[in-house]
Design an enzyme around this catalytic site. Structure first.
Site, PDB file in Angstrom:
ATOM      1  CG  ASP A 128      60.073  56.884  94.151  1.00  0.00           C
ATOM      2  OD1 ASP A 128      59.601  57.813  93.469  1.00  0.00           O
ATOM      3  OD2 ASP A 128      60.021  55.689  93.799  1.00  0.00           O
TER       4      ASP A 128
ATOM      5  CG  HIS B 228      63.537  57.747  86.286  1.00  0.00           C
ATOM      6  ND1 HIS B 228      62.781  56.895  85.513  1.00  0.00           N
ATOM      7  CD2 HIS B 228      62.735  58.129  87.322  1.00  0.00           C
ATOM      8  CE1 HIS B 228      61.586  56.753  86.056  1.00  0.00           C
ATOM      9  NE2 HIS B 228      61.520  57.493  87.148  1.00  0.00           N
TER      10      HIS B 228
HETATM   11  C1  HEM Z   1      60.490  50.932  89.905  1.00  0.00           C
HETATM   12  C2  HEM Z   1      60.320  51.913  89.047  1.00  0.00           C
HETATM   13  C3  HEM Z   1      60.650  53.349  89.323  1.00  0.00           C
HETATM   14  C4  HEM Z   1      61.510  53.881  90.236  1.00  0.00           C
HETATM   15  C5  HEM Z   1      62.393  53.146  91.217  1.00  0.00           C
HETATM   16  C6  HEM Z   1      61.441  55.306  90.101  1.00  0.00           C
HETATM   17  C7  HEM Z   1      62.179  56.197  90.854  1.00  0.00           C
HETATM   18  C8  HEM Z   1      62.101  57.574  90.736  1.00  0.00           C
HETATM   19  C9  HEM Z   1      62.885  58.501  91.486  1.00  0.00           C
HETATM   20  C10 HEM Z   1      63.918  58.131  92.526  1.00  0.00           C
HETATM   21  C11 HEM Z   1      62.546  59.747  91.099  1.00  0.00           C
HETATM   22  C12 HEM Z   1      63.134  61.078  91.590  1.00  0.00           C
HETATM   23  C13 HEM Z   1      62.404  61.644  92.756  1.00  0.00           C
HETATM   24  C14 HEM Z   1      61.005  62.108  92.462  1.00  0.00           C
HETATM   25  O1  HEM Z   1      60.802  63.190  91.896  1.00  0.00           O
HETATM   26  O2  HEM Z   1      60.089  61.367  92.812  1.00  0.00           O
HETATM   27  C15 HEM Z   1      61.503  59.598  90.109  1.00  0.00           C
HETATM   28  C16 HEM Z   1      60.878  60.643  89.481  1.00  0.00           C
HETATM   29  C17 HEM Z   1      59.847  60.495  88.575  1.00  0.00           C
HETATM   30  N1  HEM Z   1      59.389  59.309  88.062  1.00  0.00           N
HETATM   31 FE1  HEM Z   1      60.017  57.481  88.539  1.00  0.00          FE
HETATM   32  N2  HEM Z   1      60.536  55.609  89.119  1.00  0.00           N
HETATM   33  C18 HEM Z   1      60.036  54.437  88.618  1.00  0.00           C
HETATM   34  C19 HEM Z   1      59.112  54.296  87.622  1.00  0.00           C
HETATM   35  C20 HEM Z   1      58.467  55.328  86.999  1.00  0.00           C
HETATM   36  C21 HEM Z   1      57.480  55.185  85.988  1.00  0.00           C
HETATM   37  C22 HEM Z   1      56.989  53.861  85.402  1.00  0.00           C
HETATM   38  C23 HEM Z   1      57.037  56.436  85.670  1.00  0.00           C
HETATM   39  C24 HEM Z   1      55.985  56.868  84.686  1.00  0.00           C
HETATM   40  C25 HEM Z   1      55.744  56.288  83.533  1.00  0.00           C
HETATM   41  C26 HEM Z   1      57.783  57.362  86.492  1.00  0.00           C
HETATM   42  C27 HEM Z   1      57.626  58.719  86.482  1.00  0.00           C
HETATM   43  C28 HEM Z   1      58.362  59.617  87.212  1.00  0.00           C
HETATM   44  C29 HEM Z   1      58.157  61.046  87.181  1.00  0.00           C
HETATM   45  C30 HEM Z   1      57.082  61.785  86.380  1.00  0.00           C
HETATM   46  C31 HEM Z   1      59.107  61.591  88.029  1.00  0.00           C
HETATM   47  C32 HEM Z   1      59.310  63.082  88.338  1.00  0.00           C
HETATM   48  C33 HEM Z   1      60.245  63.660  87.311  1.00  0.00           C
HETATM   49  C34 HEM Z   1      60.474  65.121  87.561  1.00  0.00           C
HETATM   50  O3  HEM Z   1      59.588  65.914  87.237  1.00  0.00           O
HETATM   51  O4  HEM Z   1      61.522  65.468  88.116  1.00  0.00           O
HETATM   52  N3  HEM Z   1      58.646  56.652  87.282  1.00  0.00           N
HETATM   53  N4  HEM Z   1      61.263  58.267  89.903  1.00  0.00           N
END
Ligand code: HEM
Length: 415
Positions: free
Chosen positions: A235, A328
């Site tokens: 993450d 996601h």
């Molecule tokens: C417990 C809640 C969440 C989990 C477990 C989670 C998990 C992840 C994971 C595994 C990734 C892919 C790896 C990375 O690029 O970091 C990711 C990407 C991302 N997450 Fe989350 N996330 C959560 C909540 C959120 C929330 C609430 C937001 C914003 C409103 C968010 C925004 C993003 C963004 C902007 C990316 C990058 C997307 C990209 O450009 O590829 N996430 N998240």
């Protein structure tokens, strides 16, 4: 990376060349361009028993600089975090608020440098060192209209967050007049700093809520690897990177912002519970479909290697999208949200039987960061079927302060 001794110099434990490697790997939270110095700082007073401090305890992150410490740092996120909101006591004047910010600034500067405060509880952290302690402070929307701060002085970017589909918020864990993030690589150091800030608030403000979290301990695992959350996902991969030309403008408010927010950043806090029994019941292929990345190494389903660019347009032999339409990373990607971006740099948490993510997102403007992204995610994101947002707050974390100044000074003295 250009160097400047002013902004959060790295004072122990890691060399500049090593840092450059970290940034090249893109695995460290981030560091503002032109802000690292690896030399020991002359003004760092020795911590008690510093001769015997371990490497982790000896690390310091300078408190003063263009930006507040604790938003971007040369290390991977600290192992322990405490996020809290305070409410002003009724009738507190602007002088009262100013005095509180001065007390907090003074204490934060000392504690982050490993200096004792001359307080009865100094013994709590004797021998531990600052352990990369950072203290970051800001203002919630509700503070405007109190303590002599005009409602009209509230930045437009600092509106209360809108309701999002599926929110299950506990009002007792939301909002607040003042927001504080304390982080360090040692839990005792964090607890002590939290207690000091609370004690210094007495008479001016009281604790509204507090949430604690953690990351992998310093020294465990690789310093440059992206961390994993409690679902086991890598993450943080696609966070804005210091090498990005627009890194600063994504994270920090610029010259069009009110004076106190120039160089500052907006913090969105969401405590997000993971419904881990449901998650654990999914097949691995489903888990990876929900996110769009592999559990093994965080690589996108469209390529191998964590850092391989995501191909959102890729289709399989049957013509269907390789990364699901509601995955996601598709829905959260800047390209799906008009370029909206944020730096996600939070902590895992455990609270009784509940576990999840103490999600912290930093951005130059939440209207071009968290808000549109969460609007798209809520109700659509496959991953959100196993998440529950239980806590929410937004704070304007002002720019950093130079020698002799105090946090929020230009707000308190500009009206
Ligand atoms: C417990 C809640 C969440 C989990 C477990 C989670 C998990 C992840 C994971 C595994 C990734 C892919 C790896 C990375 O690029 O970091 C990711 C990407 C991302 N997450 Fe989350 N996330 C959560 C909540 C959120 C929330 C609430 C937001 C914003 C409103 C968010 C925004 C993003 C963004 C902007 C990316 C990058 C997307 C990209 O450009 O590829 N996430 N998240």
């Amino acid at each position: 990376v250009q160097e400047s001794a002013e902004d959060h110099p790295v004072e122990a434990g890691i060399g500049r060349r090593q840092l450059a490697g970290l940034f090249a790997a893109g695995a460290v939270g981030a560091l503002v361009g032109g802000t690292v110095a690896a030399s020991a700082s002359a003004d760092r007073a020795p911590a008690p028993n510093s001769a015997s401090l371990g490497d982790v305890g000896a690390r310091t992150i300078a408190f003063r600089g263009e930006h507040q410490a604790g938003i971007v740092s040369p290390y991977r996120p600290q192992a322990h975090g405490w996020v809290a909101a305070f409410d002003l006591e009724p009738g507190v004047t602007r002088d009262g608020l100013r005095d509180l910010l001065q007390r907090w600034t003074q204490a934060a500067e000392s504690l982050t440098a490993g200096r004792s405060l001359g307080a009865p509880d100094d013994a709590v952290v004797a021998g531990l060192g600052p352990a990369a302690l950072t203290v970051t402070v800001g203002f919630g929307p509700s503070i405007f209209g109190k303590a002599g701060l005009a409602v009209s002085a509230r930045p437009e970017a600092l509106a209360s967050l809108p309701a999002f589909a599926g929110d299950a918020l506990d009002p007792a864990l939301c909002d607040g007049d003042l927001g504080v993030v304390v982080a360090a690589d040692d839990p005792v150091v964090v607890a002590h700093a939290a207690r000091v800030l609370g004690r210094l608030a007495a008479g001016a403000a009281h604790l509204r809520w507090q949430l604690s979290g953690f990351n992998a301990a310093r020294g465990v695992g690789s310093e440059i690897a992206t961390g994993r959350n409690l679902m086991g996902q890598v993450d943080g991969t696609n966070n804005p990177q210091p090498a990005d030309v627009d890194f600063e403008t994504k994270l920090f408010a610029g010259s069009s912002a009110p004076a106190f927010m120039r160089g500052g950043s907006y913090l969105v806090v969401r405590r997000i519970r993971m419904l881990l029994d449901n998650w654990d019941g999914l097949a691995q292929a489903q888990k990876e479909r929900f996110v769009g990345r592999r559990l093994s190494d965080g690589s996108p389903l469209t390529g191998s290697g964590e850092r391989t660019p995501v191909d959102l347009g890729a289709r399989g032999a049957d013509g269907s999208l390789v990364i699901d339409a509601n995955a996601h990373i598709r829905l959260a990607a800047p390209s799906s949200n008009g370029g909206a971006a944020m730096l996600r740099r939070g902590f895992s948490y455990v609270d009784g039987p509940a576990q999840g993510l103490l999600f912290l997102a930093w951005q130059a403007d939440p209207r071009h960061g968290f808000i549109p992204v969460q609007q798209r995610l809520a109700g659509n994101d496959l991953l959100h079927t196993v998440l529950r947002h239980e806590s929410s707050a937004i704070f304007a974390m002002p720019g950093g302060t130079g020698a002799g100044g105090y946090l929020g000074q230009s707000l308190l003295e500009s009206l």
